[in-house]
Design a protein around this motif. Structure first.
Motif, PDB file in Angstrom:
ATOM      1  N   LEU A   1       0.829  -1.204   0.000  1.00  0.00           N
ATOM      2  CA  LEU A   1       0.000   0.000   0.000  1.00  0.00           C
ATOM      3  C   LEU A   1       0.863   1.254   0.000  1.00  0.00           C
ATOM      4  N   ASP A   2       1.979   1.216   0.738  1.00  0.00           N
ATOM      5  CA  ASP A   2       2.910   2.345   0.728  1.00  0.00           C
ATOM      6  C   ASP A   2       3.472   2.560  -0.675  1.00  0.00           C
ATOM      7  N   GLU A   3       3.812   1.470  -1.340  1.00  0.00           N
ATOM      8  CA  GLU A   3       4.339   1.567  -2.703  1.00  0.00           C
ATOM      9  C   GLU A   3       3.292   2.159  -3.649  1.00  0.00           C
ATOM     10  N   LEU A   4       2.058   1.709  -3.524  1.00  0.00           N
ATOM     11  CA  LEU A   4       0.979   2.260  -4.358  1.00  0.00           C
ATOM     12  C   LEU A   4       0.794   3.749  -4.111  1.00  0.00           C
ATOM     13  N   ARG A   5       0.824   4.152  -2.839  1.00  0.00           N
ATOM     14  CA  ARG A   5       0.693   5.576  -2.500  1.00  0.00           C
ATOM     15  C   ARG A   5       1.848   6.383  -3.088  1.00  0.00           C
ATOM     16  N   ASP A   6       3.069   5.851  -2.956  1.00  0.00           N
ATOM     17  CA  ASP A   6       4.251   6.546  -3.475  1.00  0.00           C
ATOM     18  C   ASP A   6       4.173   6.732  -4.987  1.00  0.00           C
ATOM     19  N   GLN A   7       3.589   5.768  -5.683  1.00  0.00           N
ATOM     20  CA  GLN A   7       3.433   5.840  -7.134  1.00  0.00           C
ATOM     21  C   GLN A   7       2.251   6.716  -7.545  1.00  0.00           C
ATOM     22  N   GLY A   8       1.402   7.062  -6.566  1.00  0.00           N
ATOM     23  CA  GLY A   8       0.195   7.831  -6.875  1.00  0.00           C
ATOM     24  C   GLY A   8      -0.915   6.985  -7.445  1.00  0.00           C
ATOM     25  N   ASP A   9      -0.832   5.663  -7.242  1.00  0.00           N
ATOM     26  CA  ASP A   9      -1.820   4.743  -7.806  1.00  0.00           C
ATOM     27  C   ASP A   9      -2.888   4.292  -6.824  1.00  0.00           C
ATOM     28  N   LEU A  10      -2.853   4.798  -5.597  1.00  0.00           N
ATOM     29  CA  LEU A  10      -3.890   4.450  -4.628  1.00  0.00           C
ATOM     30  C   LEU A  10      -4.770   5.663  -4.420  1.00  0.00           C
ATOM     31  N   ASP A  11      -5.946   5.622  -4.996  1.00  0.00           N
ATOM     32  CA  ASP A  11      -6.898   6.720  -4.916  1.00  0.00           C
ATOM     33  C   ASP A  11      -8.015   6.332  -3.956  1.00  0.00           C
ATOM     34  N   VAL A  12      -7.980   6.904  -2.753  1.00  0.00           N
ATOM     35  CA  VAL A  12      -8.963   6.569  -1.725  1.00  0.00           C
ATOM     36  C   VAL A  12     -10.379   6.905  -2.190  1.00  0.00           C
ATOM     37  N   ASN A  13     -10.534   7.979  -2.961  1.00  0.00           N
ATOM     38  CA  ASN A  13     -11.859   8.335  -3.461  1.00  0.00           C
ATOM     39  C   ASN A  13     -12.419   7.265  -4.391  1.00  0.00           C
ATOM     40  N   SER A  14     -11.569   6.656  -5.200  1.00  0.00           N
ATOM     41  CA  SER A  14     -12.014   5.582  -6.087  1.00  0.00           C
ATOM     42  C   SER A  14     -12.447   4.360  -5.289  1.00  0.00           C
ATOM     43  N   LEU A  15     -11.774   4.109  -4.170  1.00  0.00           N
ATOM     44  CA  LEU A  15     -12.136   2.962  -3.337  1.00  0.00           C
ATOM     45  C   LEU A  15     -13.530   3.107  -2.761  1.00  0.00           C
ATOM     46  N   SER A  16     -13.943   4.324  -2.481  1.00  0.00           N
ATOM     47  CA  SER A  16     -15.259   4.537  -1.877  1.00  0.00           C
ATOM     48  C   SER A  16     -16.321   4.948  -2.896  1.00  0.00           C
ATOM     49  N   SER A  17     -15.984   4.927  -4.164  1.00  0.00           N
ATOM     50  CA  SER A  17     -16.920   5.304  -5.214  1.00  0.00           C
ATOM     51  C   SER A  17     -18.034   4.262  -5.357  1.00  0.00           C
ATOM     52  N   CYS A  18     -19.219   4.725  -5.678  1.00  0.00           N
ATOM     53  CA  CYS A  18     -20.349   3.827  -5.926  1.00  0.00           C
ATOM     54  C   CYS A  18     -20.520   3.532  -7.415  1.00  0.00           C
ATOM     55  N   GLU A  19     -19.710   4.161  -8.246  1.00  0.00           N
ATOM     56  CA  GLU A  19     -19.810   3.965  -9.689  1.00  0.00           C
ATOM     57  C   GLU A  19     -19.131   2.652 -10.085  1.00  0.00           C
ATOM     58  N   PRO A  20     -19.880   1.734 -10.715  1.00  0.00           N
ATOM     59  CA  PRO A  20     -19.312   0.439 -11.091  1.00  0.00           C
ATOM     60  C   PRO A  20     -18.084   0.544 -11.986  1.00  0.00           C
ATOM     61  N   GLY A  21     -18.061   1.476 -12.917  1.00  0.00           N
ATOM     62  CA  GLY A  21     -16.918   1.629 -13.806  1.00  0.00           C
ATOM     63  C   GLY A  21     -15.658   2.024 -13.065  1.00  0.00           C
TER      64      GLY A  21
END
Length: 80
Positions: free
Chosen positions: A35-55
């Motif tokens: 998770l730290d690596e994903l954050r460092d790369q900018g690939d962990l978007d917390v908003n996307s994790l909580s999105s209700c949009e299926p796409g």
């Protein structure tokens, strides 16, 4: 196949799991270092994790699976 993201990011030892929606089987686990690596790369978007949009969720699951597979292949690549 349909997947669920089970993410606990605000804990002392955060983790994220991808679960098969129908069976509850754990398909992938990302722990603190990943998770730290994903954050460092900018690939962990917390908003996307909580999105209700299926796409948005589908894209996030796809990217997380790709990241897991890439990480799993690293030691094999480093040996050659």
């Amino acid at each position: 196949m349909t997947y669920l993201i089970d993410a606990w990011l605000d804990r002392p030892h955060p983790y994220l799991r991808i679960l098969h929606r129908e069976t509850g089987q754990v398909c992938a686990v990302l722990e603190e270092d990943a998770l730290d690596e994903l954050r460092d790369q900018g690939d962990l978007d917390v908003n996307s994790l909580s999105s209700c949009e299926p796409g948005v969720q589908k894209e996030m699951v796809r990217n997380l699976f790709l990241f897991c597979y890439a990480r799993a292949l690293r030691p094999a690549c480093e040996l050659h």
